[in-house]
Design a protein around this motif. Structure first.
Motif, mmCIF file in Angstrom:
data_model
loop_
_atom_site.group_PDB
_atom_site.id
_atom_site.type_symbol
_atom_site.label_atom_id
_atom_site.label_comp_id
_atom_site.label_asym_id
_atom_site.label_seq_id
_atom_site.Cartn_x
_atom_site.Cartn_y
_atom_site.Cartn_z
ATOM 1 N N THR A 104 0.842 -1.194 0.000
ATOM 2 C CA THR A 104 0.000 0.000 0.000
ATOM 3 C C THR A 104 0.883 1.252 0.000
ATOM 4 O OG1 THR A 104 -1.682 -1.170 1.291
ATOM 5 C CG2 THR A 104 -1.830 1.233 1.231
ATOM 6 N N PRO A 105 0.608 2.232 -0.860
ATOM 7 C CA PRO A 105 1.426 3.452 -0.869
ATOM 8 C C PRO A 105 1.416 4.143 0.499
ATOM 9 C CG PRO A 105 -0.012 3.397 -2.781
ATOM 10 C CD PRO A 105 -0.435 2.271 -1.899
ATOM 11 N N VAL A 106 2.585 4.593 0.927
ATOM 12 C CA VAL A 106 2.729 5.256 2.224
ATOM 13 C C VAL A 106 3.364 6.626 2.026
ATOM 14 C CG1 VAL A 106 3.854 5.217 4.481
ATOM 15 C CG2 VAL A 106 2.922 3.093 3.522
ATOM 16 N N ILE A 107 2.689 7.651 2.540
ATOM 17 C CA ILE A 107 3.253 8.999 2.577
ATOM 18 C C ILE A 107 3.606 9.307 4.029
ATOM 19 C CG2 ILE A 107 2.851 11.463 2.209
ATOM 20 C CD1 ILE A 107 0.888 10.750 0.006
ATOM 21 N N ILE A 108 4.876 9.528 4.302
ATOM 22 C CA ILE A 108 5.304 9.894 5.650
ATOM 23 C C ILE A 108 5.059 11.393 5.845
ATOM 24 C CG2 ILE A 108 7.309 10.219 7.132
ATOM 25 C CD1 ILE A 108 8.436 7.624 6.074
ATOM 26 N N LEU A 109 4.415 11.732 6.966
ATOM 27 C CA LEU A 109 4.133 13.122 7.315
ATOM 28 C C LEU A 109 4.672 13.344 8.720
ATOM 29 C CD1 LEU A 109 2.673 15.717 6.394
ATOM 30 C CD2 LEU A 109 0.610 14.831 7.497
ATOM 31 N N THR A 110 5.775 14.083 8.849
ATOM 32 C CA THR A 110 6.478 14.127 10.128
ATOM 33 C C THR A 110 7.174 15.456 10.368
ATOM 34 O OG1 THR A 110 8.222 13.034 11.420
ATOM 35 C CG2 THR A 110 8.523 13.124 9.044
ATOM 36 N N ALA A 111 7.463 15.721 11.639
ATOM 37 C CA ALA A 111 8.217 16.920 12.004
ATOM 38 C C ALA A 111 9.704 16.736 11.739
ATOM 39 C CB ALA A 111 7.986 17.258 13.467
ATOM 40 N N ARG A 112 10.142 15.492 11.514
ATOM 41 C CA ARG A 112 11.553 15.235 11.238
ATOM 42 C C ARG A 112 11.855 15.624 9.789
ATOM 43 N NH1 ARG A 112 12.136 9.060 13.586
ATOM 44 N NH2 ARG A 112 10.855 9.350 15.467
ATOM 45 N N SER A 113 12.779 16.533 9.608
ATOM 46 C CA SER A 113 13.029 17.052 8.258
ATOM 47 C C SER A 113 14.472 16.884 7.803
ATOM 48 C CB SER A 113 12.661 18.544 8.193
ATOM 49 O OG SER A 113 13.414 19.287 9.145
ATOM 50 N N SER A 114 15.267 16.120 8.551
ATOM 51 C CA SER A 114 16.662 15.959 8.162
ATOM 52 C C SER A 114 16.780 15.091 6.913
ATOM 53 C CB SER A 114 17.472 15.319 9.294
ATOM 54 O OG SER A 114 17.147 13.945 9.428
ATOM 55 N N VAL A 115 17.873 15.272 6.189
ATOM 56 C CA VAL A 115 18.112 14.465 4.999
ATOM 57 C C VAL A 115 18.193 12.989 5.361
ATOM 58 C CG1 VAL A 115 19.768 13.965 3.159
ATOM 59 C CG2 VAL A 115 19.262 16.340 3.769
ATOM 60 N N ASP A 116 18.838 12.690 6.508
ATOM 61 C CA ASP A 116 18.983 11.292 6.923
ATOM 62 C C ASP A 116 17.627 10.634 7.142
ATOM 63 O OD1 ASP A 116 21.707 11.448 6.792
ATOM 64 O OD2 ASP A 116 22.009 11.759 8.948
ATOM 65 N N ASP A 117 16.697 11.354 7.788
ATOM 66 C CA ASP A 117 15.367 10.801 8.016
ATOM 67 C C ASP A 117 14.610 10.610 6.706
ATOM 68 O OD1 ASP A 117 15.292 10.412 10.807
ATOM 69 O OD2 ASP A 117 14.984 12.543 11.138
#
Length: 222
Positions: free
Chosen positions: A74-87
Motif C-alpha cells: 500500500t502506498p505510504v506517505i510519511i508526514l512528520t516533524a523530522r526534516s533531516s536528509v537522513d530521516d
C-alpha cells in the motif's frame, strides 16, 4: 473515492488532514498508535496510508518496515516533524512512497495523495519501458541506452519514466511537475528544464524535443 488510513497521534493534525481529505471526496480513517495502524493497514482495506514517525507506542519506521516485510505494498506517505536528509532517505529506503515535513500546506499533501493513487491505478504488470534504444527497467530502476547502462538519480528516473509512458506526447512543465514532483513549484521555477537537461546529457539530447510554448516531447525513434 479511496479509503485512506491516517496514522497520527496529534489530534489537531489528524483532524485537519481528515477534514481536508473528506472534503476532497476521500474516506479517511484516523488512528493514534502504530500498533493499531499496522493492523488496519494489513487488512488491505486502504488504498493509501499517511504515516507519522513520532508515534507514542512505536516509531513510524518500525510500522513501515513491518508493512513491507509483510508484503503490504500500500502506498505510504510519511508526514512528520523530522526534516533531516537522513530521516528522509531512511523513510524512502524503508519503503515509503513519499515524505513530507511538518509544517505543511494541505494543498501540497492532497496533490501528493492524488499522484500516488493515480500511479497505483496504472497497470502494474509492466516490468520495463522502452523507446528506440532507450530502456528503463521498472523493477531494478536501471536505465540503458543500447548496450550502455546509465546511472540516473531517483528524480531523473521518474522523469524519464513519465516520458516513456507517453512517447511522442507533448508534456507540459505543469504535467511533469505533478507527475514527478507531486506538487506545483513556483511558476517561475526552472526545475523541469534543469532535469530535462540532465536527461539529455545522460541519455541523448536528440531524444527530448522542446516544443516551444508547450513543453517537452520524447522522440520515440531517436
Amino acid at each position: 473515492m479511496g479509503q485512506i488510513l491516517i496514522i497520527e497521534d496529534e489530534d489537531r493534525i489528524s483532524s485537519f488532514v481528515a477534514k481536508g481529505l473528506k472534503a476532497a471526496g476521500y474516506v479517511p480513517t484516523v488512528v493514534g498508535t502504530g500498533r493499531e495502524g499496522y493492523h488496519l493497514a494489513m487488512t488491505g482495506d486502504f488504498e493509501l496510508v499517511i504515516l507519522d514517525l513520532g508515534l507514542p507506542d512505536q516509531d513510524g519506521f518500525t510500522v513501515l518496515r513491518r508493512l513491507r516485510d509483510g508484503r503490504n505494498d500500500t502506498p505510504v506517505i510519511i508526514l512528520t516533524a523530522r526534516s533531516s536528509v537522513d530521516d528522509t532517505v531512511a523513510g524512502l529506503e524503508n519503503g515509503a512512497n513519499d515524505y513530507m515535513s511538518k509544517p505543511f500546506r494541505f494543498e501540497e499533501l492532497l496533490a501528493r495523495v492524488r499522484l500516488r493513487l493515480r500511479s497505483e491505478a496504472q497497470p502494474a504488470d509492466l516490468a520495463s519501458l522502452s523507446s528506440g534504444t532507450l530502456s528503463l527497467d521498472l523493477r531494478t530502476r536501471r536505465a540503458s541506452v543500447g548496450d550502455r547502462d546509465v546511472d540516473l538519480s531517483a528524480r531523473e528516473f521518474a522523469l524519464a519514466e513519465a516520458f516513456l509512458r507517453n512517447p511522442g506526447q507533448v508534456l507540459s512543465r505543469e504535467q511533469l511537475l505533478s507527475r514527478v514532483w507531486g506538487y506545483d513549484f513556483d511558476p517561475g521555477s526552472n526545475v523541469v528544464d534543469v532535469y530535462v537537461r540532465y536527461l539529455r546529457n545522460k541519455l541523448g539530447a536528440e531524444k527530448f524535443a522542446t516544443v516551444r510554448g508547450m513543453g517537452y516531447r520524447l522522440v520515440p525513434d531517436a
